[in-house]
Design a protein around this motif. Structure first.
Motif, mmCIF file in Angstrom:
data_model
loop_
_atom_site.group_PDB
_atom_site.id
_atom_site.type_symbol
_atom_site.label_atom_id
_atom_site.label_comp_id
_atom_site.label_asym_id
_atom_site.label_seq_id
_atom_site.Cartn_x
_atom_site.Cartn_y
_atom_site.Cartn_z
ATOM 1 N N GLY A 115 -68.879 -13.216 9.846
ATOM 2 C CA GLY A 115 -69.852 -14.231 10.064
ATOM 3 C C GLY A 115 -69.117 -15.900 9.671
ATOM 4 N N ASN A 116 -69.629 -16.945 10.208
ATOM 5 C CA ASN A 116 -69.811 -18.205 9.715
ATOM 6 C C ASN A 116 -68.491 -18.702 10.225
ATOM 7 O OD1 ASN A 116 -71.330 -20.707 8.910
ATOM 8 N ND2 ASN A 116 -70.768 -20.430 6.968
ATOM 9 N N THR A 117 -67.579 -17.907 11.174
ATOM 10 C CA THR A 117 -66.249 -18.433 11.270
ATOM 11 C C THR A 117 -66.378 -18.594 12.959
ATOM 12 O OG1 THR A 117 -65.063 -17.373 9.048
ATOM 13 C CG2 THR A 117 -63.075 -18.677 10.696
ATOM 14 N N LEU A 118 -65.813 -19.774 13.235
ATOM 15 C CA LEU A 118 -65.104 -19.640 15.098
ATOM 16 C C LEU A 118 -63.849 -19.733 14.760
ATOM 17 C CD1 LEU A 118 -68.279 -21.251 16.266
ATOM 18 C CD2 LEU A 118 -67.693 -18.956 16.021
ATOM 19 N N HIS A 119 -63.127 -18.854 15.800
ATOM 20 C CA HIS A 119 -61.734 -19.412 16.035
ATOM 21 C C HIS A 119 -61.132 -18.888 17.867
ATOM 22 C CE1 HIS A 119 -60.222 -18.001 12.267
ATOM 23 N NE2 HIS A 119 -61.336 -16.786 12.091
ATOM 24 N N ALA A 120 -61.137 -20.429 18.201
ATOM 25 C CA ALA A 120 -60.910 -20.666 19.754
ATOM 26 C C ALA A 120 -59.457 -19.379 20.148
ATOM 27 C CB ALA A 120 -60.292 -22.109 19.622
ATOM 28 N N ALA A 121 -59.983 -19.304 21.225
ATOM 29 C CA ALA A 121 -59.364 -17.893 21.583
ATOM 30 C C ALA A 121 -58.009 -17.845 22.050
ATOM 31 C CB ALA A 121 -60.318 -17.003 22.971
ATOM 32 N N THR A 122 -57.729 -19.597 22.923
ATOM 33 C CA THR A 122 -56.126 -20.382 23.208
ATOM 34 C C THR A 122 -55.571 -20.500 21.964
ATOM 35 O OG1 THR A 122 -57.036 -22.545 23.196
ATOM 36 C CG2 THR A 122 -57.852 -20.810 25.260
ATOM 37 N N GLY A 123 -56.347 -20.846 20.602
ATOM 38 C CA GLY A 123 -54.989 -21.047 19.817
ATOM 39 C C GLY A 123 -54.458 -22.700 19.537
ATOM 40 N N ASP A 124 -54.656 -23.682 20.350
ATOM 41 C CA ASP A 124 -54.466 -24.415 20.728
ATOM 42 C C ASP A 124 -56.204 -25.966 20.524
ATOM 43 O OD1 ASP A 124 -55.385 -24.016 23.012
ATOM 44 O OD2 ASP A 124 -54.567 -25.855 24.548
ATOM 45 N N VAL A 125 -56.700 -25.082 19.643
ATOM 46 C CA VAL A 125 -57.962 -25.932 19.755
ATOM 47 C C VAL A 125 -58.456 -25.468 18.139
ATOM 48 C CG1 VAL A 125 -60.473 -26.052 19.540
ATOM 49 C CG2 VAL A 125 -59.074 -25.655 21.833
ATOM 50 N N PRO A 126 -58.329 -27.079 16.987
ATOM 51 C CA PRO A 126 -58.707 -26.413 15.729
ATOM 52 C C PRO A 126 -59.920 -25.723 15.378
ATOM 53 C CG PRO A 126 -58.821 -29.100 16.719
ATOM 54 C CD PRO A 126 -58.684 -27.889 17.399
ATOM 55 N N ASP A 127 -60.063 -24.583 14.105
ATOM 56 C CA ASP A 127 -61.293 -24.149 14.256
ATOM 57 C C ASP A 127 -62.547 -24.832 13.568
ATOM 58 O OD1 ASP A 127 -59.871 -21.442 15.128
ATOM 59 O OD2 ASP A 127 -58.396 -21.375 13.027
ATOM 60 N N ALA A 128 -63.219 -24.138 13.676
ATOM 61 C CA ALA A 128 -64.265 -24.287 13.158
ATOM 62 C C ALA A 128 -65.190 -23.595 11.848
ATOM 63 C CB ALA A 128 -65.330 -24.898 14.025
ATOM 64 N N THR A 129 -65.290 -23.713 10.945
ATOM 65 C CA THR A 129 -66.253 -23.196 9.446
ATOM 66 C C THR A 129 -67.856 -22.833 10.235
ATOM 67 O OG1 THR A 129 -66.418 -24.682 8.374
ATOM 68 C CG2 THR A 129 -64.477 -23.738 7.977
ATOM 69 N N PHE A 130 -68.065 -23.550 10.593
ATOM 70 C CA PHE A 130 -69.582 -23.926 11.118
ATOM 71 C C PHE A 130 -69.812 -22.523 12.021
ATOM 72 C CE2 PHE A 130 -73.545 -25.695 13.182
ATOM 73 C CZ PHE A 130 -74.304 -25.549 12.228
ATOM 74 N N ASP A 131 -70.812 -22.191 12.286
ATOM 75 C CA ASP A 131 -71.492 -20.660 13.493
ATOM 76 C C ASP A 131 -72.098 -21.564 13.936
ATOM 77 O OD1 ASP A 131 -71.692 -18.530 14.511
ATOM 78 O OD2 ASP A 131 -71.309 -17.593 12.739
ATOM 79 N N ILE A 132 -72.209 -22.008 15.010
ATOM 80 C CA ILE A 132 -72.966 -22.714 15.932
ATOM 81 C C ILE A 132 -73.970 -21.763 16.598
ATOM 82 C CG2 ILE A 132 -71.795 -23.110 17.924
ATOM 83 C CD1 ILE A 132 -74.382 -25.780 16.513
ATOM 84 N N VAL A 133 -73.309 -20.743 16.526
ATOM 85 C CA VAL A 133 -74.316 -18.983 17.667
ATOM 86 C C VAL A 133 -75.121 -19.012 16.513
ATOM 87 C CG1 VAL A 133 -74.016 -17.076 18.375
ATOM 88 C CG2 VAL A 133 -72.042 -18.808 19.157
ATOM 89 N N ALA A 134 -74.633 -18.130 15.729
ATOM 90 C CA ALA A 134 -75.832 -18.139 14.074
ATOM 91 C C ALA A 134 -77.325 -19.072 14.173
ATOM 92 C CB ALA A 134 -75.142 -17.272 12.961
ATOM 93 N N PHE A 135 -76.178 -20.345 14.156
ATOM 94 C CA PHE A 135 -77.261 -21.082 13.734
ATOM 95 C C PHE A 135 -78.568 -21.543 14.899
ATOM 96 C CE2 PHE A 135 -78.453 -26.482 13.638
ATOM 97 C CZ PHE A 135 -78.952 -26.055 12.237
ATOM 98 N N SER A 136 -77.847 -21.764 15.995
ATOM 99 C CA SER A 136 -78.923 -21.795 17.641
ATOM 100 C C SER A 136 -80.225 -20.408 17.165
ATOM 101 C CB SER A 136 -78.351 -21.331 18.593
ATOM 102 O OG SER A 136 -78.225 -20.397 18.681
ATOM 103 N N GLY A 137 -79.362 -19.024 16.629
ATOM 104 C CA GLY A 137 -80.535 -18.497 16.203
ATOM 105 C C GLY A 137 -82.288 -18.003 15.381
ATOM 106 N N THR A 138 -81.311 -19.504 14.065
ATOM 107 C CA THR A 138 -82.052 -19.984 13.325
ATOM 108 C C THR A 138 -82.916 -21.367 13.357
ATOM 109 O OG1 THR A 138 -80.189 -19.416 11.174
ATOM 110 C CG2 THR A 138 -82.462 -20.917 11.007
#
Length: 95
Positions: A11-34
């Motif tokens: 929860g609350n951690t997103l990682h780019a599957a390709t590895g060449d994009v910076p990770d984000a600490t904001f979970d937009i998927v969960a936030f969309s549910g909220t």
């Protein structure tokens, strides 16, 4: 990052599957549910669009398939997606 596949190892951690994009600490998927409601039609549209953009429709079906199943026009789908994304953006900017 509409064209970058992502996954959430916890929860609350997103990682780019390709590895060449910076990770984000904001979970937009969960936030969309909220913001939209976990099981809302609006959220389903946003998540379907995001998945279709990330996988080019190879996972979970395409937007066209969804529109055929629901008997929506593509314009209706896009209007609902845009409205839902605007609601998410407004809520995020308010925090």
């Amino acid at each position: 990052m509409p064209s970058t596949p992502i996954y959430a190892p916890r929860g609350n951690t997103l990682h780019a599957a390709t590895g060449d994009v910076p990770d984000a600490t904001f979970d937009i998927v969960a936030f969309s549910g909220t913001v939209l409601g976990d099981k809302s039609e609006e959220r389903q549209v946003v998540l379907l669009w995001a998945r279709a953009m990330a996988t080019k429709g190879d996972v979970g079906g395409s937007i066209a398939e969804f529109c055929r199943r629901t008997r929506w026009s593509r314009a209706t789908f896009d209007r609902r997606r845009i409205n839902a994304c605007e609601r998410i953006a407004v809520a995020k900017n308010a925090t």
